[in-house]
Scaffold this active site. Sequence first.
Site, PDB file in Angstrom:
ATOM      1  N   SER A 143      -3.878  -1.448   1.701  1.00  0.00           N
ATOM      2  CA  SER A 143      -4.181  -2.208   0.550  1.00  0.00           C
ATOM      3  C   SER A 143      -2.588  -2.596   0.309  1.00  0.00           C
ATOM      4  O   SER A 143      -1.074  -1.809   0.516  1.00  0.00           O
ATOM      5  CB  SER A 143      -4.623  -1.589  -0.950  1.00  0.00           C
ATOM      6  N   TYR A 156      -5.457   6.267  -5.565  1.00  0.00           N
ATOM      7  CA  TYR A 156      -5.923   5.028  -4.885  1.00  0.00           C
ATOM      8  C   TYR A 156      -4.302   4.757  -3.869  1.00  0.00           C
ATOM      9  O   TYR A 156      -4.533   4.799  -2.463  1.00  0.00           O
ATOM     10  CB  TYR A 156      -6.507   4.280  -5.524  1.00  0.00           C
ATOM     11  N   LYS A 160      -3.527   4.749  -0.179  1.00  0.00           N
ATOM     12  CA  LYS A 160      -3.345   3.535   1.433  1.00  0.00           C
ATOM     13  C   LYS A 160      -1.866   3.704   1.435  1.00  0.00           C
ATOM     14  O   LYS A 160      -1.648   3.228   2.914  1.00  0.00           O
ATOM     15  CB  LYS A 160      -3.535   2.509   0.269  1.00  0.00           C
TER      16      LYS A 160
END
Length: 252
Positions: A143, A156, A160
């Site tokens: 991401s 998150y 990533k």
Amino acid sequence: MADTFTGQTAIITGASRGLGLAVAERLVAEGAKVVITGRKPDALAEAVASLGGPDHALGVAGHAADTEHQDVVIARAITTFGSADLLVNNTAINPVYGPLIGLDLGAARNIVEVNCVAALSWVQKVHAAWMGEHGGSVVNVASVGGIRTAPGIGMYCASKAMLIHLTEALAVELGPGIRVNAVAPAVVKTKFAAALYEGREDEVAAAYPLQRLGVPRDIGSVVAFLLSQDASWMTGQTLVVDGGLTVSGGAR
């Protein structure tokens, strides 16, 4: 489309919908057989049907971080279609939203387990079962959050970033027979990312030079490129697919 992947089998995690299904659609269109995973059998069955049925696709339900499930998926890929040449680690979770300072540590561990440790486990297992002897190609779905911070989804994003680093480390370890690359999308219009744009899509898209959010096929085509021999001199790379967001100075 071309028969780029004829004779090859791809395992794609989290592929009953969204980005994973778009990757599967592109690979099947270019000749691959695909084994897709997801937690819901009914959704997987619908996805398999949309991919052309059992001659082209197999769905295996389970949790992506479950090592026994991983063993079953890889074994069924080899027994059903004859190989396990390609792996796309697409499954990810983001069960919390808010500042890191108040983040439940159990949730933090779960994010890392699913988004990073599970991806490593899939690579280890497919390497032992097939790629170590026959070679292959891996793409991890990271991401832009792994490259720059984003409010509310700090853990998150951190996971990533870890996945991007794992991609680089695995590329060094597994060459020359196995290539390992990643893609880093910005906001793509999927159910997973809905909270980031629903009800304000035009506002969010205004920060992108291309003036739109991504759609799953935007990512599917790039993953297919990285898996293919067109990218045969690429490994350890993370391709940013973001409509220009990260070079625009747009809102984080």
